[in-house]
Scaffold this motif. Structure first.
Motif, PDB file in Angstrom:
ATOM      1  N   ALA A  22      -3.684  -5.897  -3.862  1.00 31.25           N
ATOM      2  CA  ALA A  22      -2.517  -5.371  -4.580  1.00 31.25           C
ATOM      3  C   ALA A  22      -2.319  -3.887  -4.284  1.00 31.25           C
ATOM      4  O   ALA A  22      -1.190  -3.427  -4.072  1.00 31.25           O
ATOM      5  N   THR A  23      -3.398  -3.128  -4.257  1.00 32.64           N
ATOM      6  CA  THR A  23      -3.302  -1.691  -4.004  1.00 32.64           C
ATOM      7  C   THR A  23      -2.712  -1.401  -2.627  1.00 32.64           C
ATOM      8  O   THR A  23      -1.804  -0.574  -2.482  1.00 32.64           O
ATOM      9  N   LEU A  28       1.826   0.251   0.868  1.00 31.47           N
ATOM     10  CA  LEU A  28       2.609   0.087   2.098  1.00 31.47           C
ATOM     11  C   LEU A  28       4.031  -0.362   1.791  1.00 31.47           C
ATOM     12  O   LEU A  28       4.977   0.021   2.491  1.00 31.47           O
ATOM     13  N   GLY A  29       4.192  -1.174   0.740  1.00 28.84           N
ATOM     14  CA  GLY A  29       5.542  -1.583   0.359  1.00 28.84           C
ATOM     15  C   GLY A  29       6.384  -0.403  -0.086  1.00 28.84           C
ATOM     16  O   GLY A  29       7.565  -0.289   0.285  1.00 28.84           O
ATOM     17  N   ALA A  30       5.801   0.491  -0.878  1.00 25.69           N
ATOM     18  CA  ALA A  30       6.532   1.687  -1.315  1.00 25.69           C
ATOM     19  C   ALA A  30       6.905   2.557  -0.124  1.00 25.69           C
ATOM     20  O   ALA A  30       8.027   3.084  -0.040  1.00 25.69           O
ATOM     21  N   MET A  31       5.979   2.708   0.817  1.00 21.10           N
ATOM     22  CA  MET A  31       6.283   3.493   2.006  1.00 21.10           C
ATOM     23  C   MET A  31       7.388   2.842   2.831  1.00 21.10           C
ATOM     24  O   MET A  31       8.276   3.540   3.356  1.00 21.10           O
ATOM     25  N   GLY A  32       7.338   1.528   2.951  1.00 27.16           N
ATOM     26  CA  GLY A  32       8.371   0.825   3.708  1.00 27.16           C
ATOM     27  C   GLY A  32       9.741   0.964   3.087  1.00 27.16           C
ATOM     28  O   GLY A  32      10.749   1.148   3.793  1.00 27.16           O
ATOM     29  N   VAL A  33       9.814   0.904   1.758  1.00 21.27           N
ATOM     30  CA  VAL A  33      11.103   1.043   1.069  1.00 21.27           C
ATOM     31  C   VAL A  33      11.674   2.441   1.285  1.00 21.27           C
ATOM     32  O   VAL A  33      12.863   2.610   1.602  1.00 21.27           O
ATOM     33  N   LEU A  93       3.840  11.164   1.576  1.00 20.34           N
ATOM     34  CA  LEU A  93       3.580  11.555   0.192  1.00 20.34           C
ATOM     35  C   LEU A  93       3.710  10.366  -0.745  1.00 20.34           C
ATOM     36  O   LEU A  93       2.896  10.187  -1.656  1.00 20.34           O
ATOM     37  N   THR A  94       4.715   9.531  -0.515  1.00 21.78           N
ATOM     38  CA  THR A  94       4.878   8.329  -1.337  1.00 21.78           C
ATOM     39  C   THR A  94       3.655   7.429  -1.233  1.00 21.78           C
ATOM     40  O   THR A  94       3.100   6.969  -2.243  1.00 21.78           O
ATOM     41  N   GLY A  95       3.208   7.170  -0.009  1.00 27.64           N
ATOM     42  CA  GLY A  95       2.036   6.329   0.179  1.00 27.64           C
ATOM     43  C   GLY A  95       0.790   6.928  -0.441  1.00 27.64           C
ATOM     44  O   GLY A  95      -0.022   6.197  -1.041  1.00 27.64           O
ATOM     45  N   LEU A 130      -6.928  -1.539   7.243  1.00 24.40           N
ATOM     46  CA  LEU A 130      -6.982  -1.671   8.694  1.00 24.40           C
ATOM     47  C   LEU A 130      -6.253  -2.925   9.166  1.00 24.40           C
ATOM     48  O   LEU A 130      -5.561  -2.903  10.197  1.00 24.40           O
ATOM     49  N   VAL A 131      -6.394  -4.009   8.439  1.00 23.05           N
ATOM     50  CA  VAL A 131      -5.682  -5.238   8.806  1.00 23.05           C
ATOM     51  C   VAL A 131      -4.171  -5.019   8.731  1.00 23.05           C
ATOM     52  O   VAL A 131      -3.422  -5.413   9.636  1.00 23.05           O
ATOM     53  N   ALA A 132      -3.717  -4.364   7.665  1.00 24.19           N
ATOM     54  CA  ALA A 132      -2.286  -4.104   7.519  1.00 24.19           C
ATOM     55  C   ALA A 132      -1.787  -3.158   8.601  1.00 24.19           C
ATOM     56  O   ALA A 132      -0.689  -3.348   9.158  1.00 24.19           O
TER      57      ALA A 132
END
Length: 425
Positions: A22-23, A28-33, A93-95, A130-132
């Motif tokens: 989840a973390t 990464l989702g927040a950074m992508g958005v 910064l978001t990430g 690392l996988v992501a």
């Protein structure tokens, strides 16, 4: 009576693999958005060949320290050259904020944690991180075809079958290495900044000198981002260009405001902008960078164009005094003023060093067909922005000494931890 699990097992249950997944996904989702919205505002959604998702992936990769390599080809009768080094610090910064909060959440409400426990929790996040990153690295690949335009080069291109292309790909080993180092730095900084995060018993004596200073620097950096964002929004409302302003906020606001922080301290940056390139900064800075082969960017040179830049010194002084006061107020009463000054000097010097390292920018592209055209000239462009590193770090240390001492004096009337008042005796 149902037996309770041992303490260590209960702790692991609160931050196991599910929490690590989840973390990582939320960060990464927040950074992508943020990256997607910023690129959309910058017009990247119109890129051909459905390249937008790949450009978003590349932006996230660069935001965590990954390496994107540009490539170009135009057949045997032409030559191309391209390169890009820039970190979209709004995305970074978001990430960092989301990842740090996710790392600390299961550890809250505790005073001490074993080093083995913290290492195990960080290792779970690191494996999934690392996988992501590996998936993002292979997704961030694209090639575009370029038009030569309606001129002599276009006729030559049609005659000789020259079809220039430019693309980007990821250096996977470097991306994994620097992405892992970025993650480790974020988790370490989260432990240093949070007053409620538990530390191993051996490190407890260091928290009184490190945590208040680290917290003060994070507050300083975030204050500049908030202030810059408010100014940008006001400018967008009063002067227009809302979409361009949104792109700057979502992609490069820290790049801009942390640069001005160092300039207000007296630091010097050297740079050059030519061709269609532009930097996410006010017209004044762009004008100075286009004025010479290599322009000097500091208070003196900027004041020659607009005397209002001296207000940067005032803003720096006020905010540095404020965070120095905050640092002293969060420190034990037994810490002396000269010690506050030293702590502030070291912290600000390291902060300026970080800004100088992540704030560098360089980009170049060019095209030449049958020797017509200059790879760095009229058929291309280039920009770079680099600091005079050690002078900037030294100025940060000097400002830290002065404001740290003054902040400690201002904080004397404030009741602090470990202080005993006569009324309480």
């Amino acid at each position: 009576m149902i037996p309770q699990p041992p303490f260590d097992q209960a702790v692991v249950a609160r931050h196991g693999w599910a929490q690590a997944v989840a973390t990582v996904l939320v960060a990464l989702g927040a950074m992508g958005v943020v990256a997607a919205l910023g690129l959309w505002a910058a017009g990247a959604s119109d890129l051909p060949d459905n390249a937008f998702p790949r450009v978003v992936a590349a932006t996230v990769v660069t935001a965590v320290g990954g390496t994107i390599k540009l490539s170009g080809s135009a057949g045997g009768l032409a030559d191309t050259k391209a390169g890009l080094t820039v970190i979209p610090l709004s995305v970074s910064l978001t990430g960092a904020l989301v990842l740090g909060a996710g790392f600390l959440r299961p550890l809250r409400h505790r005073a001490v944690a074993a080093g083995r426990e913290l290492a195990g929790w960080a290792a779970r996040i690191a494996v999934l991180w690392l996988v992501a990153l590996l998936a993002l690295a292979y997704a961030a690949r694209q090639t575009f075809k370029l038009s030569l335009g309606d001129d002599t080069l276009s006729d030559l291109g049609d005659l000789f079958g020259v079809s220039p292309e430019v693309g980007f790909t990821t250096d996977v080993p470097q991306t994994l290495l620097f992405g892992l180092l970025w993650m480790a730095g974020v988790l370490l900084l989260a432990l240093l900044v949070s007053a409620r995060a538990p530390l191993p018993g051996r490190l407890m004596p260091f928290q009184e000198s490190v945590r208040p200073a680290a917290h003060a620097m994070v507050v300083l950096l975030l204050a500049y981002v908030v202030l810059g964002t408010l100014i940008a929004l006001v400018v967008a409302v009063t002067r227009g260009h809302a979409r361009e302003t949104l792109a700057v906020i979502l992609l490069g606001m820290p790049n801009l405001v942390w640069l001005t922080l160092t300039i207000g301290l007296g630091a010097t940056w050297n740079g050059r902008v030519e061709g269609p390139f532009g930097l996410p900064m006010p017209h004044l800075l762009d004008e100075v960078l286009r004025s010479k082969d290599t322009a000097t960017l500091n208070l003196r040179t900027l004041a020659e164009h607009d005397g209002r830049v001296w207000w940067l010194v005032v803003v720096d002084a006020v905010l540095l005094l404020a965070v120095a006061f905050l640092m002293a107020a969060r420190s034990p009463a037994r810490v002396r003023a000269w010690q506050h000054a030293v702590h502030m000097a070291v912290a600000l010097a390291l902060t300026v060093l970080m800004i100088c390292l992540v704030g560098r920018i360089s980009a170049q592209y060019g095209l030449s067909v049958l020797g017509i055209g200059d790879l760095g000239g009229g058929l291309g462009g280039k920009l770079f922005l680099e600091p005079e590193l050690w002078a900037a770090v030294g100025l940060g240390a000097l400002w830290g000494l002065v404001t740290g001492f003054l902040g400690a004096l201002l904080a004397r009337p404030v009741r602090r931890k470990g202080e005993i008042k006569p009324a309480d005796a």
